[in-house]
Scaffold this active site. Sequence first.
Site, PDB file in Angstrom:
ATOM      1  N   SER B 165     -89.220 -38.781 -71.994  1.00 64.65           N
ATOM      2  CA  SER B 165     -88.479 -37.556 -71.714  1.00 64.65           C
ATOM      3  C   SER B 165     -89.428 -36.345 -71.693  1.00 64.65           C
ATOM      4  O   SER B 165     -90.404 -36.347 -70.943  1.00 64.65           O
ATOM      5  CB  SER B 165     -87.373 -37.399 -72.764  1.00 64.65           C
ATOM      6  OG  SER B 165     -86.512 -36.353 -72.426  1.00 64.65           O
ATOM      7  N   ARG B 235     -76.090 -28.876 -79.258  1.00 64.15           N
ATOM      8  CA  ARG B 235     -76.397 -30.275 -79.511  1.00 64.15           C
ATOM      9  C   ARG B 235     -75.345 -31.198 -78.893  1.00 64.15           C
ATOM     10  O   ARG B 235     -75.671 -32.265 -78.362  1.00 64.15           O
ATOM     11  CB  ARG B 235     -76.485 -30.518 -81.019  1.00 64.15           C
ATOM     12  CG  ARG B 235     -76.799 -31.935 -81.406  1.00 64.15           C
ATOM     13  CD  ARG B 235     -78.094 -32.400 -80.789  1.00 64.15           C
ATOM     14  NE  ARG B 235     -78.560 -33.645 -81.367  1.00 64.15           N
ATOM     15  CZ  ARG B 235     -79.606 -34.327 -80.931  1.00 64.15           C
ATOM     16  NH1 ARG B 235     -80.295 -33.855 -79.909  1.00 64.15           N
ATOM     17  NH2 ARG B 235     -79.975 -35.433 -81.499  1.00 64.15           N
ATOM     18  N   ASP B 330     -79.876 -43.948 -66.825  1.00 69.00           N
ATOM     19  CA  ASP B 330     -80.270 -42.590 -67.230  1.00 69.00           C
ATOM     20  C   ASP B 330     -79.879 -41.626 -66.105  1.00 69.00           C
ATOM     21  O   ASP B 330     -80.464 -41.652 -65.028  1.00 69.00           O
ATOM     22  CB  ASP B 330     -81.780 -42.567 -67.458  1.00 69.00           C
ATOM     23  CG  ASP B 330     -82.289 -41.229 -67.972  1.00 69.00           C
ATOM     24  OD1 ASP B 330     -81.518 -40.244 -67.981  1.00 69.00           O
ATOM     25  OD2 ASP B 330     -83.469 -41.164 -68.362  1.00 69.00           O
ATOM     26  N   HIS B 363     -80.205 -42.075 -71.057  1.00 67.58           N
ATOM     27  CA  HIS B 363     -81.514 -41.486 -71.330  1.00 67.58           C
ATOM     28  C   HIS B 363     -82.090 -41.963 -72.667  1.00 67.58           C
ATOM     29  O   HIS B 363     -83.284 -42.197 -72.797  1.00 67.58           O
ATOM     30  CB  HIS B 363     -81.348 -39.960 -71.343  1.00 67.58           C
ATOM     31  CG  HIS B 363     -82.639 -39.198 -71.377  1.00 67.58           C
ATOM     32  ND1 HIS B 363     -83.608 -39.330 -70.403  1.00 67.58           N
ATOM     33  CD2 HIS B 363     -83.129 -38.303 -72.264  1.00 67.58           C
ATOM     34  CE1 HIS B 363     -84.625 -38.527 -70.695  1.00 67.58           C
ATOM     35  NE2 HIS B 363     -84.366 -37.905 -71.814  1.00 67.58           N
ATOM     36  N   ASP B 364     -81.231 -42.124 -73.653  1.00 61.56           N
ATOM     37  CA  ASP B 364     -81.671 -42.527 -74.985  1.00 61.56           C
ATOM     38  C   ASP B 364     -82.270 -43.932 -75.031  1.00 61.56           C
ATOM     39  O   ASP B 364     -82.837 -44.323 -76.053  1.00 61.56           O
ATOM     40  CB  ASP B 364     -80.505 -42.461 -75.978  1.00 61.56           C
ATOM     41  CG  ASP B 364     -80.492 -41.141 -76.738  1.00 61.56           C
ATOM     42  OD1 ASP B 364     -81.417 -40.337 -76.523  1.00 61.56           O
ATOM     43  OD2 ASP B 364     -79.571 -40.925 -77.534  1.00 61.56           O
TER      44      ASP B 364
END
Lengths: 191, 386
Positions: B165, B235, B330, B363-364
Site C-alpha cells: 500500500s 477510520r 482490492d 486491500h488488507d
Amino acid sequence: MTEADTIARWVAPGARVLDLGCGDGRLLRQLWETRQAPGYGVEIDDAKVLACLRNDVNVLQMDLEDGLAAFADRSFDTVILSETLQAIHRQEPLLVEMLRVGREAIVSFPNFGYWRARIQIALAGHMPVSKELPYQWYDTPNVHHCTLVDFEALCAKVGFQVLERVVLTDGKPVAAFPNLLGALAVYRVSA
Amino acid sequence: MQSPCLRKLNGLFLFRDAVIVEAKKARFTEPLRLTGGAVLPEFEIAYETYGELNAARSNAVLVCHALNASHHVAGTYADDPRNVGWWDNMVGPGKPVDTDRFFVVGNNYLGSCFGSTGPTSPNPATGKPWGADFPVVTVEDWVAAQARLADRLGIERFAAVMGGSLGAMQALQWTLSYPQRVRNAIVIAATPKLSAQNIAFNEVARQAIMSDPDFHGGHYYDRGVVPVRGLRIARMIGHITYLSDDAMMEKFGRQLRRSALGFDFGADFEVESYLRYQGDKFAEYFDANTYLRITKALDYYDPAADYDGDLSAAFARAQADFLVVSFTSDWRFSSARSREIVRALLDNRRVVSYLEIDAPQGHDAFLLDDPRYFGALRAYFGNIAL
C-alpha cells in the site's frame, strides 16, 4: 530433437523473449542458460507462477485472453506460444498481438491431423486421447484444436509468413506427410 | 493427537521462541529540506532491526509501512510481549523474509505519531509540540529521511526495499530517488498514484477530522482535547476501503447486533458495531494531525507528474529488479493499477515479476498469509544473492 531444442535454435543469442503460457519457466530458463536470452513468461496458474519464481524466471501472472496490452509494440525479438494455442478461446487476435509486440513468433501445438488422432475419430469413433492430447473431451483445458493445414490457412488469412516449420513425432523430425505423421508442429512466423 | 499437557509445553516453547526486539531512535541534526519547501531543522527516525548485517553489508532489507503501522514490523518487546509486530507473519527467522539470512530494518516515517518526528514532537523553535505547524511531508521526503537512516546504519545498498500500500509507494520511490541503492523493490497492493475516488475518500476523512469541534485548527494538544469524533469517522471510512464487499458480507452479512431491529439509531447490524469499535480503537492511539498529513502524502504521490503523466518515462532511471503483487479483490488499489506499474517497468526493460493473487479479502490481503503470496515472497527472497 525436442520442441525446446527447436525453439532454442530459432532464438538468436541475446534475443529478448516473451513466452506466453510459460508453465514452470523451464523453457525460459533454458533460453537464458543456452542463448543468454533474457525473457519474461506469462502464466495464469498459481502453482506454475510459483514454480517460475523458484526457477528464478521473470513471470507475469496475466490472462492471455485479455490480450497483450502490457507489452509495447515491437518490444521483443521473439514471442513464443508453446503448446498453448489449443487452450486459447480467441486465437486470431492473440496471434495478431504476438506479432505486434514481437518481431517474430514461435507457435507450437499438437497436430489434430496426426494419424493416431484421425484413427480414433474415424474408426473408434471417439475424441482422441494420446500422449500429445492426454485429456478426455469433457475435462480438458483445450478448446480449439487444429491441424497443420488449418494453422497455415489462419496464417495466410492474417497475413503472417511462415519462416520455418518443424514437425515432430516422439522427438523425431517428420519430413513426409507431416499433417498425417506429425504429432507436434512448431512454426516460426513473422508479419 | 497431542495431550493437553504437551500442547501447553509447545505453547511455552513458542512463547520462548518469540523474537524479542528493541525500538531505537536515530537523531539527525542536519536540516532536511522538504518537497513542500519547509525545512526540518532536525528530526528523529524510530526504527527496529532484525537479524544481522553481514560483513559485505549486502543483506539489508528496508520495510516501509502503510498508513497506521509503525517501525515495529516483527517480534515482541520484552516488557510488552503481547505487542507483536504488524508484519510478524512475513518477517522473522524461517519466514518468507528470513532474518536468519537478511538484516531487516523497520522504520517509522516522518510525521508519524509512533516515534519518528511528527506533529506531536516538540518544535525546537518553541519547545512546544509542532501540532498544526508541522509541515506536510511527502513520500519523497520519507524516502530521503530513510536514506539518512541507511547511511547511519552503514547500508550503502539495500538487497531489497519492500512495502504494501503506502509502503509500496515508498519502495517505488526508493528506486527513483536512489536508483543505485536498491537491488530489489517489492511492491505490494500498490498504485502509481491515487485515483480521484481514492482522493475523495481521503478528503472525506480529513473533513471529518477538521470539522470536529475539538480539532481547533490542529492546535488541540494545548487544550487537552482530542478530535476523537473526527478520527473515528476517518477510520471508519478508511476501513471500508480496506475490505472487499465480499469479505464484509462474509464476515458480517446482515447479522443483527441485537435481537430485533431497534427502529432507532443504535447499532442494529454487526458491521456498524464493528466499524464503531475500529473507530474507537483507532482514536485512542492515532494522532489527527498525523492522519491529515499521511492522507495528503498519499494524495500527492505521483512520480509521473514531472513527466507529463508518462509513468514509463518516470521509471527510466530505475535500476532495481521488481516484484509487483496485487490482489484481485482490492478495489482501493486495484490490480489494474499494479499493471500500470508493470507496464512502465516492461517499457524500461526492467527485470520484473508480477503476481495477481485471487484473494477475497480486499486491500488488507497484503497483511494476511495467503500461501500463494507468501510462497512467492519466500521464493523471490530465496533467489536474492547475498
